[in-house]
Design a protein around this motif. Structure first.
Motif, PDB file in Angstrom:
ATOM      1  N   TYR A 242       3.171   6.449   3.023  1.00  0.00           N
ATOM      2  CA  TYR A 242       1.717   6.435   3.151  1.00  0.00           C
ATOM      3  C   TYR A 242       1.303   7.556   4.095  1.00  0.00           C
ATOM      4  CZ  TYR A 242       2.760   3.929   7.525  1.00  0.00           C
ATOM      5  OH  TYR A 242       3.250   3.568   8.755  1.00  0.00           O
ATOM      6  N   SER A 243       0.120   8.079   3.909  1.00  0.00           N
ATOM      7  CA  SER A 243      -0.326   9.215   4.722  1.00  0.00           C
ATOM      8  C   SER A 243      -1.386   8.757   5.711  1.00  0.00           C
ATOM      9  CB  SER A 243      -0.874  10.336   3.839  1.00  0.00           C
ATOM     10  OG  SER A 243      -1.903   9.849   2.994  1.00  0.00           O
TER      11      SER A 243
ATOM     12  N   VAL B 243      -2.039   5.863   9.275  1.00  0.00           N
ATOM     13  CA  VAL B 243      -2.232   4.445   9.574  1.00  0.00           C
ATOM     14  C   VAL B 243      -3.632   4.010   9.147  1.00  0.00           C
ATOM     15  CG1 VAL B 243      -2.396   2.750  11.431  1.00  0.00           C
ATOM     16  CG2 VAL B 243      -0.607   4.495  11.478  1.00  0.00           C
TER      17      VAL B 243
ATOM     18  N   THR C 281      -4.902   3.913   6.177  1.00  0.00           N
ATOM     19  CA  THR C 281      -5.418   4.501   4.950  1.00  0.00           C
ATOM     20  C   THR C 281      -5.249   3.515   3.793  1.00  0.00           C
ATOM     21  OG1 THR C 281      -3.271   5.503   4.460  1.00  0.00           O
ATOM     22  CG2 THR C 281      -4.861   6.835   5.705  1.00  0.00           C
TER      23      THR C 281
ATOM     24  N   HIS D 228      -1.683   2.940   2.846  1.00  0.00           N
ATOM     25  CA  HIS D 228      -0.981   2.117   3.817  1.00  0.00           C
ATOM     26  C   HIS D 228      -1.326   0.641   3.624  1.00  0.00           C
ATOM     27  CE1 HIS D 228      -0.171   1.183   8.347  1.00  0.00           C
ATOM     28  NE2 HIS D 228       0.851   0.840   7.592  1.00  0.00           N
TER      29      HIS D 228
ATOM     30  N   GLY E 201       7.873   0.772   5.221  1.00  0.00           N
ATOM     31  CA  GLY E 201       6.848   1.796   5.073  1.00  0.00           C
ATOM     32  C   GLY E 201       7.174   3.015   5.913  1.00  0.00           C
TER      33      GLY E 201
ATOM     34  N   SER F  26       5.555   6.603   7.390  1.00  0.00           N
ATOM     35  CA  SER F  26       4.294   7.297   7.618  1.00  0.00           C
ATOM     36  C   SER F  26       4.464   8.816   7.485  1.00  0.00           C
ATOM     37  CB  SER F  26       3.766   6.968   9.016  1.00  0.00           C
ATOM     38  OG  SER F  26       2.556   7.649   9.254  1.00  0.00           O
TER      39      SER F  26
ATOM     40  N   LEU G 153      -2.024  -2.803  13.863  1.00  0.00           N
ATOM     41  CA  LEU G 153      -2.293  -1.401  13.557  1.00  0.00           C
ATOM     42  C   LEU G 153      -3.215  -0.791  14.609  1.00  0.00           C
ATOM     43  CD1 LEU G 153      -2.854  -1.479   9.690  1.00  0.00           C
ATOM     44  CD2 LEU G 153      -0.728  -1.266  10.983  1.00  0.00           C
TER      45      LEU G 153
ATOM     46  N   ASP H 149      -3.950   6.503  14.686  1.00  0.00           N
ATOM     47  CA  ASP H 149      -2.938   7.556  14.953  1.00  0.00           C
ATOM     48  C   ASP H 149      -3.343   8.368  16.185  1.00  0.00           C
ATOM     49  OD1 ASP H 149      -1.168   7.013  12.965  1.00  0.00           O
ATOM     50  OD2 ASP H 149      -2.106   8.345  11.505  1.00  0.00           O
TER      51      ASP H 149
END
Length: 325
Positions: free
Chosen positions: A159-160, A162, A164, A167, A183, A185, A322, A325
């Motif tokens: 996933y691109s 946190v 998103t 994600h 997962g 990142s 979470l 970033d």
């Protein structure tokens, strides 16, 4: 029925400030409207705005000017909208990240979108695609889930960023399907896609504009879409719920919002312009070329959707602790 003369007499009896506000409200819009977009030009959010803005300008009789205010995951544009005058001349193209997820991840934000903004209506539904490298054996989402159950903690996905959509989609699959996966990142979609195509990742929830060219070229295989129904661009690809994971559903509505206190007449005019734009075949086609589906909803329906999304994602964000970033 009140006559025009009676209405003018009643208006004259109001304080000067109130008469001025009503006159402005009735004339809306009489100048350009600023449409804030929280991401850089070239992405799906910006593309949606640019597909719809010209037709909205025609219907409103005033220019809708797009202003990209990227940064902080959409928070900069969202705060600018919250701080703007509540007159209808500044509106925001909102997405789930800055409206729902970011405020849950960061309680120190100086605004609360669902309190400080009012919905105007939705423009599009944006959806992801569950994709795997062409060399992987799975043909359905159900097969992937069964393999993950046999091998807990061994399948990995990318996933691109946190929080998103990609994600959250992966975390929700773990939760709904009751599987344990890893997962990974990435700092952007390009390096993620490189590793996925090379087989260093098992799967990903990719955005449609990124996934479709690689699916068409055969480098990736589309297993399913996480939407409530099949999508026009991939009519033969089933939903995840269809393929053995009932209750799984992820999609994002991009919609317009205004600062709380914006006059009802301005909201109504903007809402009508959205509806008229999405009834224009050229606009619908322009959105479809970007992997976006035109989807209108009223201010009330959009508000209900946002509240439901908060109820859906807040527990997942908190359970996974979470943070931005």
């Amino acid at each position: 029925m009140p006559t025009r003369r009676a209405a003018l007499v009643a208006m004259a009896a109001l304080p000067a400030a109130s008469r001025h506000a009503l006159a402005q409200d009735a004339a809306f819009p009489n100048r350009a409207i600023r449409l804030l977009v929280g991401f850089a030009p070239g992405g799906a959010t910006d593309g949606a705005a640019r597909a719809v803005a010209p037709r909205m300008s025609e219907l409103l009789g005033q220019q809708v000017v797009i202003e990209n205010r990227g940064g902080a995951g959409g928070n900069i544009a969202t705060e600018a909208a919250v701080r703007a005058a509540a007159d209808g001349y500044t509106i925001l193209l909102g997405t789930i990240g800055p409206l729902i997820v970011n405020p849950v991840m960061d309680r120190n934000l100086p605004f609360e979108p669902l309190r400080d903004l009012v919905p105007i209506g939705t423009l599009v539904e944006a959806y992801g695609v569950l994709v795997v490298p062409a060399g992987r054996p799975w043909r359905t989402a159900g097969e992937l889930v069964e393999d993950a159950r046999r091998r807990p903690g061994q399948l990995n996905w990318g996933y691109s960023g946190v929080g998103t959509s990609g994600h959250l989609s992966g975390l929700l699959l773990d939760r709904v399907a009751q599987i344990e996966t890893l997962g990974v990142s990435y700092r952007g979609g390009a390096p993620l896609m490189t590793d996925l195509i090379a087989g260093r990742l098992d799967y990903a929830f990719s955005t449609a504009p990124t996934a479709l060219p690689n699916v068409e070229s055969g480098r990736l295989r589309a297993l399913a879409v996480p939407t409530p129904r099949r999508v026009r661009a991939l009519p033969d690809v089933p939903t995840i719920a269809e393929t053995g994971v009932p209750g799984y559903e992820v999609f994002s509505s991009y919609g317009l919002l205004a600062p709380r206190g914006t006059p009802p007449n301005a909201i109504a005019r903007l809402d009508a312009a959205i509806r008229g734009s999405l009834e224009t075949p050229e606009v619908v086609a322009a959105l479809a070329r970007q992997g976006l589906e035109a989807q209108y909803s009223t201010p009330e329906q959009y508000g209900d959707f946002l509240r439901a999304e908060l109820a859906k994602w807040e527990p997942i964000v908190r359970a996974n602790n979470l943070r931005p970033d």
